[in-house]
Design an enzyme around this catalytic site. Structure first.
Site, PDB file in Angstrom:
ATOM      1  N   LYS A  12      28.300   2.337 -46.686  1.00  0.00           N
ATOM      2  CA  LYS A  12      29.626   2.325 -46.046  1.00  0.00           C
ATOM      3  C   LYS A  12      29.505   1.820 -44.626  1.00  0.00           C
ATOM      4  CE  LYS A  12      29.022   5.806 -43.014  1.00  0.00           C
ATOM      5  NZ  LYS A  12      29.023   5.660 -41.580  1.00  0.00           N
ATOM      6  N   PRO A 103      19.836   0.084 -45.570  1.00  0.00           N
ATOM      7  CA  PRO A 103      18.854   0.367 -44.523  1.00  0.00           C
ATOM      8  C   PRO A 103      18.702   1.867 -44.283  1.00  0.00           C
ATOM      9  CG  PRO A 103      20.694  -0.984 -43.681  1.00  0.00           C
ATOM     10  CD  PRO A 103      20.920  -0.807 -45.142  1.00  0.00           C
ATOM     11  N   ALA A 105      18.247   5.145 -42.159  1.00  0.00           N
ATOM     12  CA  ALA A 105      18.631   5.565 -40.803  1.00  0.00           C
ATOM     13  C   ALA A 105      19.349   4.439 -40.056  1.00  0.00           C
ATOM     14  CB  ALA A 105      17.415   6.048 -40.010  1.00  0.00           C
ATOM     15  N   GLY A 106      20.230   3.736 -40.758  1.00  0.00           N
ATOM     16  CA  GLY A 106      20.914   2.587 -40.168  1.00  0.00           C
ATOM     17  C   GLY A 106      22.378   2.825 -39.841  1.00  0.00           C
ATOM     18  N   GLY A 107      22.906   4.018 -40.113  1.00  0.00           N
ATOM     19  CA  GLY A 107      24.320   4.269 -39.851  1.00  0.00           C
ATOM     20  C   GLY A 107      25.210   3.775 -40.978  1.00  0.00           C
ATOM     21  N   MET A 108      24.609   3.545 -42.169  1.00  0.00           N
ATOM     22  CA  MET A 108      25.397   3.063 -43.308  1.00  0.00           C
ATOM     23  C   MET A 108      25.392   4.069 -44.467  1.00  0.00           C
ATOM     24  SD  MET A 108      24.543  -0.993 -43.285  1.00  0.00           S
ATOM     25  CE  MET A 108      26.011  -1.461 -44.198  1.00  0.00           C
ATOM     26  N   ALA A 109      25.023   5.305 -44.158  1.00  0.00           N
ATOM     27  CA  ALA A 109      25.103   6.425 -45.109  1.00  0.00           C
ATOM     28  C   ALA A 109      24.197   6.247 -46.330  1.00  0.00           C
ATOM     29  CB  ALA A 109      26.560   6.677 -45.541  1.00  0.00           C
ATOM     30  N   GLY A 111      21.329   7.843 -47.071  1.00  0.00           N
ATOM     31  CA  GLY A 111      20.934   9.145 -47.624  1.00  0.00           C
ATOM     32  C   GLY A 111      22.078   9.767 -48.411  1.00  0.00           C
ATOM     33  N   ASP A 145      29.358  12.382 -45.421  1.00  0.00           N
ATOM     34  CA  ASP A 145      29.615  11.047 -45.977  1.00  0.00           C
ATOM     35  C   ASP A 145      29.421  10.969 -47.493  1.00  0.00           C
ATOM     36  OD1 ASP A 145      30.119  10.060 -43.452  1.00  0.00           O
ATOM     37  OD2 ASP A 145      28.067   9.351 -43.143  1.00  0.00           O
TER      38      ASP A 145
HETATM   39  O1  C5P Z   1      26.913  15.729 -42.767  1.00  0.00           O
HETATM   40  P1  C5P Z   1      25.661  15.018 -42.401  1.00  0.00           P
HETATM   41  O2  C5P Z   1      24.425  15.802 -42.745  1.00  0.00           O
HETATM   42  O3  C5P Z   1      25.603  13.608 -42.867  1.00  0.00           O
HETATM   43  O4  C5P Z   1      25.700  14.943 -40.809  1.00  0.00           O
HETATM   44  C1  C5P Z   1      24.537  14.677 -40.062  1.00  0.00           C
HETATM   45  C2  C5P Z   1      24.736  15.156 -38.636  1.00  0.00           C
HETATM   46  O5  C5P Z   1      25.749  14.375 -37.997  1.00  0.00           O
HETATM   47  C3  C5P Z   1      25.223  16.584 -38.503  1.00  0.00           C
HETATM   48  O6  C5P Z   1      24.145  17.476 -38.513  1.00  0.00           O
HETATM   49  C4  C5P Z   1      25.920  16.557 -37.146  1.00  0.00           C
HETATM   50  O7  C5P Z   1      24.972  16.616 -36.109  1.00  0.00           O
HETATM   51  C5  C5P Z   1      26.528  15.162 -37.121  1.00  0.00           C
HETATM   52  N1  C5P Z   1      27.943  15.148 -37.551  1.00  0.00           N
HETATM   53  C6  C5P Z   1      28.913  15.722 -36.746  1.00  0.00           C
HETATM   54  N2  C5P Z   1      30.219  15.720 -37.139  1.00  0.00           N
HETATM   55  C7  C5P Z   1      30.594  15.157 -38.325  1.00  0.00           C
HETATM   56  C8  C5P Z   1      29.623  14.550 -39.172  1.00  0.00           C
HETATM   57  C9  C5P Z   1      28.301  14.568 -38.750  1.00  0.00           C
HETATM   58  O8  C5P Z   1      28.598  16.223 -35.670  1.00  0.00           O
HETATM   59  N3  C5P Z   1      31.866  15.191 -38.678  1.00  0.00           N
END
Ligand code: C5P
Length: 314
Positions: A12, A103, A105-109, A111, A145
């Site tokens: 995403k 990627p 740890a690329g900010g594209m979700a 995991g 995500d």
């Molecule tokens: O939900 P997820 O594990 O993907 O989020 C990773 C980290 O991103 C969270 O531990 C939090 O630090 C941050 N996050 C947040 N607010 C959100 C989504 C993610 O602070 N709405």
């Protein structure tokens, strides 16, 4: 009997992302527009034989960045399978195999995509049939995500990003994505944002009406101009080199450019496939990105890959 199921899951990007203040649970309220793009991971779940002494749920990973993906119980796909088996009342042991295209740890979700893939694959493999609404609940427990990785398309996200409404969106969009040579941990980027904004009174996050109208019209010029991300200053503070990546895209006429989610991937909107090719050549030649790819969106969310034998391998 079905012994193996493969699911393909898209990455995403966020067309806009507004972030509210830090909440007591460590999360932030968001208003965002998710958009699924044609970069995919594949998750295969295979029934294993407990007699051989295999772990209940194990995982292997291949592809770029695979070495950075944990293989223990902290792996999001493993957590997804464990949580689903709790919901479904326990099932046969499975081996998960992830082929990375997204990627790491690329900010594209990426995991989250793997978690969504594991949920759908195990649901089919175990014939758990927990149903879409339950699957989305389990997905939201795994991460903000994950529900969108199941849904795909273009959708508005609120709450932590896990409450979704499909957006009325028209048209195909051509993107160029610039990958950085390293990854960023999402919590670090949120922490940096909190530091940069400390003491400020923050408005309630909301999706601008103008963005929804632009999507409804299928108007890439307006969508490009409206791309925005509250996390971007934090990402740039951690990785200042990305300023140059953004500048190169702008110089070569991108309709808009923005950091994707928590970064460090930067995405540019192109006018059409030819322009996307020009942009990707310019970005590659500039050396401002470790890797450049052309992708399109929106694409559907997690889907079972039909095998030669039908829905799943037998
Ligand atoms: O939900 P997820 O594990 O993907 O989020 C990773 C980290 O991103 C969270 O531990 C939090 O630090 C941050 N996050 C947040 N607010 C959100 C989504 C993610 O602070 N709405």
């Amino acid at each position: 009997m079905t012994s193996s199921v493969t699911v393909r899951v898209p990455a995403k990007i966020n067309l806009m992302l507004q972030v509210g203040p830090l909440l007591p649970d460590g999360y932030h309220h968001l208003a965002t527009v998710f958009h699924a793009v044609s970069v995919f991971d594949e998750v295969t779940a295979t029934v294993t034989d407990p007699e051989v002494g295999d772990d209940d749920i194990s995982v292997t990973v291949e592809g770029p960045g695979a070495a950075d993906v944990p293989l223990d119980d902290s792996n999001l796909a493993v957590r997804a399978a464990v949580l689903l088996s709790d919901y479904a009342g326990g099932r046969e042991p499975v081996r998960l195999h992830i082929r990375k295209g997204i990627p790491v740890a690329g900010g594209m979700a990426g995991g989250s995509a793997d978690a969504a893939g594991a949920l759908l694959a195990c649901d089919a493999l175990w014939r758990a049939r927990v149903g879409r609404p339950r699957l989305f609940e389990v997905a939201a427990e795994l991460g903000a995500d994950v529900p969108f990785a199941l849904l795909g398309g273009t959708a508005v996200g609120s709450g932590r990003g896990d409450r979704l409404t499909p957006a009325l969106a028209r048209g195909d969009y051509h993107w160029v994505i610039a990958l950085a040579g390293r990854g960023l941990a999402t919590p670090d980027v949120y922490k940096e944002l909190d530091r940069l904004r400390s003491g400020r009174v923050l408005p309630q996050p909301r999706v601008p009406v103008s963005m929804m109208q632009a999507l409804r019209r299928g108007d890439p010029d307006s969508v490009g101009a409206l791309l925005s991300n509250d996390l971007q200053p934090a990402t740039l503070s951690l990785l200042p080199d990305l300023e140059r990546t953004l500048a190169v895209g702008t110089e070569y006429g991108a309709l808009g450019g923005v950091v994707s989610g928590s970064g460090p991937t930067v995405v540019f909107l192109a006018r059409d496939p030819e322009h996307a090719l020009d942009l990707s050549v310019a970005l590659t030649a500039s050396g401002a990105a470790a890797e450049v790819r052309r992708v399109r969106g929106p694409v559907p969310g997690a889907r079972i890959v039909p095998s030669a034998h039908g829905e799943a391998d037998s």
